[in-house]
Design an enzyme around this catalytic site. Structure first.
Site, short mmCIF file in Angstrom:
data_model
loop_
_atom_site.label_atom_id
_atom_site.label_comp_id
_atom_site.label_asym_id
_atom_site.label_seq_id
_atom_site.Cartn_x
_atom_site.Cartn_y
_atom_site.Cartn_z
N HIS A 72 18.95 48.03 -33.76
CA HIS A 72 19.00 46.69 -34.34
C HIS A 72 20.05 46.62 -35.43
O HIS A 72 20.08 47.46 -36.32
CB HIS A 72 17.65 46.31 -34.96
CG HIS A 72 16.58 46.03 -33.94
ND1 HIS A 72 15.36 45.49 -34.29
CD2 HIS A 72 16.55 46.20 -32.61
CE1 HIS A 72 14.63 45.35 -33.19
NE2 HIS A 72 15.32 45.78 -32.16
N TYR A 202 10.46 39.98 -41.35
CA TYR A 202 9.68 40.24 -42.57
C TYR A 202 9.37 38.86 -43.17
O TYR A 202 10.29 38.13 -43.54
CB TYR A 202 10.49 41.05 -43.59
CG TYR A 202 10.64 42.52 -43.24
CD1 TYR A 202 11.61 42.96 -42.36
CD2 TYR A 202 9.80 43.47 -43.83
CE1 TYR A 202 11.76 44.31 -42.06
CE2 TYR A 202 9.94 44.82 -43.54
CZ TYR A 202 10.92 45.24 -42.66
OH TYR A 202 11.05 46.57 -42.37
N LYS A 298 10.82 53.54 -45.40
CA LYS A 298 11.58 54.66 -45.96
C LYS A 298 10.90 56.03 -45.85
O LYS A 298 11.56 57.07 -45.96
CB LYS A 298 11.88 54.41 -47.44
CG LYS A 298 12.96 53.38 -47.66
CD LYS A 298 14.34 53.95 -47.42
CE LYS A 298 15.38 52.91 -47.12
NZ LYS A 298 15.58 52.64 -45.70
N TYR A 386 18.45 49.39 -46.74
CA TYR A 386 17.58 49.36 -45.56
C TYR A 386 18.09 50.27 -44.46
O TYR A 386 17.32 51.03 -43.86
CB TYR A 386 17.43 47.91 -45.06
CG TYR A 386 16.36 47.74 -44.02
CD1 TYR A 386 15.02 47.62 -44.38
CD2 TYR A 386 16.68 47.72 -42.66
CE1 TYR A 386 14.03 47.48 -43.42
CE2 TYR A 386 15.69 47.56 -41.69
CZ TYR A 386 14.37 47.44 -42.08
OH TYR A 386 13.39 47.30 -41.13
P1 FAD Z 1 2.80 63.60 -42.56
O1 FAD Z 1 3.35 62.80 -41.45
O2 FAD Z 1 1.61 63.09 -43.30
O3 FAD Z 1 2.47 65.04 -41.99
C1 FAD Z 1 1.72 66.00 -42.69
C2 FAD Z 1 1.01 66.91 -41.70
O4 FAD Z 1 0.33 67.94 -42.44
C3 FAD Z 1 -0.05 66.19 -40.88
O5 FAD Z 1 0.13 66.46 -39.51
C4 FAD Z 1 -1.37 66.75 -41.42
O6 FAD Z 1 -2.37 66.84 -40.41
C5 FAD Z 1 -0.96 68.12 -41.90
N1 FAD Z 1 -1.83 68.67 -42.96
C6 FAD Z 1 -2.43 67.99 -43.98
N2 FAD Z 1 -3.14 68.83 -44.74
C7 FAD Z 1 -2.99 70.06 -44.21
C8 FAD Z 1 -3.48 71.33 -44.55
N3 FAD Z 1 -4.28 71.51 -45.63
N4 FAD Z 1 -3.15 72.40 -43.77
C9 FAD Z 1 -2.35 72.24 -42.68
N5 FAD Z 1 -1.85 71.04 -42.31
C10 FAD Z 1 -2.16 69.97 -43.06
N6 FAD Z 1 8.42 55.60 -42.67
C11 FAD Z 1 9.65 55.26 -42.22
O7 FAD Z 1 10.62 55.98 -42.53
N7 FAD Z 1 9.87 54.14 -41.43
C12 FAD Z 1 8.84 53.32 -41.10
O8 FAD Z 1 9.05 52.36 -40.37
C13 FAD Z 1 7.54 53.62 -41.61
N8 FAD Z 1 6.49 52.84 -41.29
C14 FAD Z 1 5.24 53.22 -41.66
C15 FAD Z 1 4.18 52.42 -41.29
C16 FAD Z 1 2.89 52.77 -41.64
C17 FAD Z 1 1.75 51.87 -41.26
C18 FAD Z 1 2.65 53.99 -42.36
C19 FAD Z 1 1.24 54.41 -42.73
C20 FAD Z 1 3.70 54.80 -42.73
C21 FAD Z 1 5.01 54.42 -42.39
N9 FAD Z 1 6.11 55.22 -42.74
C22 FAD Z 1 7.35 54.83 -42.38
C23 FAD Z 1 5.90 56.45 -43.52
C24 FAD Z 1 5.85 57.72 -42.64
O9 FAD Z 1 4.88 57.58 -41.64
C25 FAD Z 1 5.54 58.95 -43.51
O10 FAD Z 1 6.35 58.92 -44.66
C26 FAD Z 1 5.77 60.27 -42.75
O11 FAD Z 1 4.71 60.51 -41.85
C27 FAD Z 1 5.87 61.47 -43.71
O12 FAD Z 1 6.02 62.66 -42.97
P2 FAD Z 1 5.49 64.04 -43.54
O13 FAD Z 1 5.85 65.06 -42.52
O14 FAD Z 1 5.97 64.22 -44.93
O15 FAD Z 1 3.91 63.88 -43.68
C1 DHB Z 2 7.62 49.29 -38.87
C2 DHB Z 2 7.05 49.86 -39.99
C3 DHB Z 2 7.51 49.52 -41.24
O1 DHB Z 2 6.94 50.07 -42.34
C4 DHB Z 2 8.55 48.61 -41.40
O2 DHB Z 2 8.97 48.29 -42.64
C5 DHB Z 2 9.13 48.05 -40.28
C6 DHB Z 2 8.66 48.40 -39.02
C7 DHB Z 2 7.13 49.66 -37.53
O3 DHB Z 2 6.13 50.39 -37.46
O4 DHB Z 2 7.70 49.22 -36.54
#
Ligand code: FAD
Ligand code: DHB
Length: 392
Positions: A72, A202, A298, A386
């Protein structure tokens, strides 16, 4: 068992770090508390920055993303019954975002690690990190069979998300934490429905924020602001559609396409930063060290930026025994983190309805939104944040 880097958590941060280290010839073991099926089915992010897409493509993970991801070049801001397009690519040197679900990124990463013979241990319990002040840190855990085990390593990467254990392995006197909670949450759904829009919308409305995103030509991803204490049972499908129709209505009669809702959930919204992101032999990356509200899309992108820096710092250490990049890791990562914190806070503040908002605040939000759509300078600021600032 012994390895060079012990990684806690198989989210995007932990898995990509393990993949990047492998490409540098560095060994790692990933310990994950959930099962492979669970991590591959968890619905979260969707928007990948240009830099994230580039890292994945350049390291052999781009094949399915290039085929199935949706590129996009703009987004719509919708308020006061009108939509306004922000031409992001035009304003940000041709950079774009790709909509490709986080669990698809996870599937690609797990497959790549297993094909390369990588050690991913699922279903581990009671993870504890010890001896971080020494040159021989260790991770204690129970395996899937419940037997106590120990992983000896040179360094530990804490990639276990916001609710993980690695952050608390840092003594509290060495941790500075910044936190802000928001008085609302997001209700997210996936629906079998063809797209209502060619680019993400948005929307700000007096009843609250909403967002129209996509997953494929058959599936829409939709979000709406709700009370953070709401139970998902109190949101029937018909109530969700009604609320979305109200908040997204335009004066020109645009219609949201409906379909069967096959997934729904509520998430809380907070901003959080831990400083520094390192203690002794422990390096934190991703949500373990920082959280942003999802409005700026982010979180996953920051996790990717962190582990890219961290993998390079480990590579420098193993090839030349130099520690400079490892010592600078936290400072370098935090620079991008704070930029994303500010942008995510700004997007959230301008697009949500605060429960205690006065009419004055409402008018300020509208004025700020109007300004973004009328000033090229302001729109360019939104666009470059963004699509993501370039990696250094
Ligand atoms: P996580 O994905 O949380 O991974 C951590 C892992 O560690 C998990 O698998 C967990 O099970 C494991 N774990 C936890 N505790 C332990 C333990 N004690 N021992 C062993 N393993 C453990 N980000 C974007 O960039 N773009 C987006 O569009 C966006 N949209 C989002 C929409 C929603 C609704 C949400 C909730 C989040 C969104 N995010 C987005 C954020 C993104 O999902 C997170 O920032 C991302 O998952 C972070 O990755 P991570 O690997 O740091 O942590
Ligand atoms: C999506 C998630 C977001 O947090 C966002 O800002 C835009 C799109 C998504 O899940 O598609």
């Amino acid at each position: 068992m012994r390895t060079q880097i012990g990684i806690v958590g198989a989210g995007p941060a932990g898995l990509l770090l393990s993949h990047l280290l492998h490409l540098e010839g560095i060994e790692s073991v990933v310990l994950e508390s959930r099962s492979r099926q669970e991590i591959e089915a968890t619905i979260r992010a969707g928007v990948l920055e240009q830099g994230t897409v580039d890292v994945l493509a350049q390291t052999g993970l781009g094949e399915r993303m290039k085929r199935e991801g949706l590129v996009h070049g703009g987004i719509y801001l919708r308020f006061a019954g009108r939509s306004h397009r922000i031409p992001m690519s035009e304003l940000a040197n041709g950079r774009a975002i790709t909509v490709y679900a986080q669990h698809e990124v996870i599937r690609d990463l797990v497959k790549a690690r297993l094909n390369a013979g990588g050690a991913l241990l699922f279903g581990v319990k009671e993870v504890g990190i010890e001896d971080l002040e020494t040159r021989a840190p260790r991770i204690r855990y129970r395996g899937e069979d419940d037997a106590p085990r120990e992983l000896l390593c040179d360094f530990v990467a804490g990639c276990d998300g916001f609710h993980g254990v690695s952050r608390s392995a840092i003594p509290s006197r060495r941790r500075k934490e910044y936190i802000r909670k928001y008085p609302f949450g997001w209700l997210g759904i996936l629906a079998d429905a063809p797209p209502s829009t060619d680019e993400l919308i948005y929307a700000y409305h007096e009843r609250g924020f909403s967002l129209v995103s996509t997953r494929s030509p058959q599936v829409q991803r939709l979000y709406l602001q709700c009370d953070p204490g709401d139970r998902i049972e109190s949101w029937s499908d018909s109530r969700i559609w009604e609320e979305l129709h109200t908040r997204l209505a335009t004066r020109d009669g645009w219609r949201l396409t409906e379909g069967r809702v096959f997934q729904k959930g509520i998430v809380a919204m907070r901003s959080f930063v831990l400083e520094p992101m390192q203690y002794g032999a422990l390096f934190l990356a991703g949500d373990a060290a920082h959280i942003v509200p999802p409005t700026g899309a982010k979180g996953l992108n920051l996790a990717v930026a962190d582990v890219r820096l961290l993998a390079r710092a480990f590579a420098e250490f193993y090839t030349s025994s130099r520690c400079e990049a490892l010592e600078r890791y936290s400072e370098m990562a935090l620079k991008r983190v704070w930029r994303a914190e500010h942008f995510s806070w700004w997007m959230t503040s301008v697009l949500h309805r605060f429960p205690d908002a006065t009419p004055f605040q409402h008018r300020l939000q509208l004025s700020e939104l109007e300004y973004v759509t009328e000033s090229r300078a302001k729109a360019a600021t939104l666009a470059e944040n963004y699509v993501g600032l370039p990696f250094e």
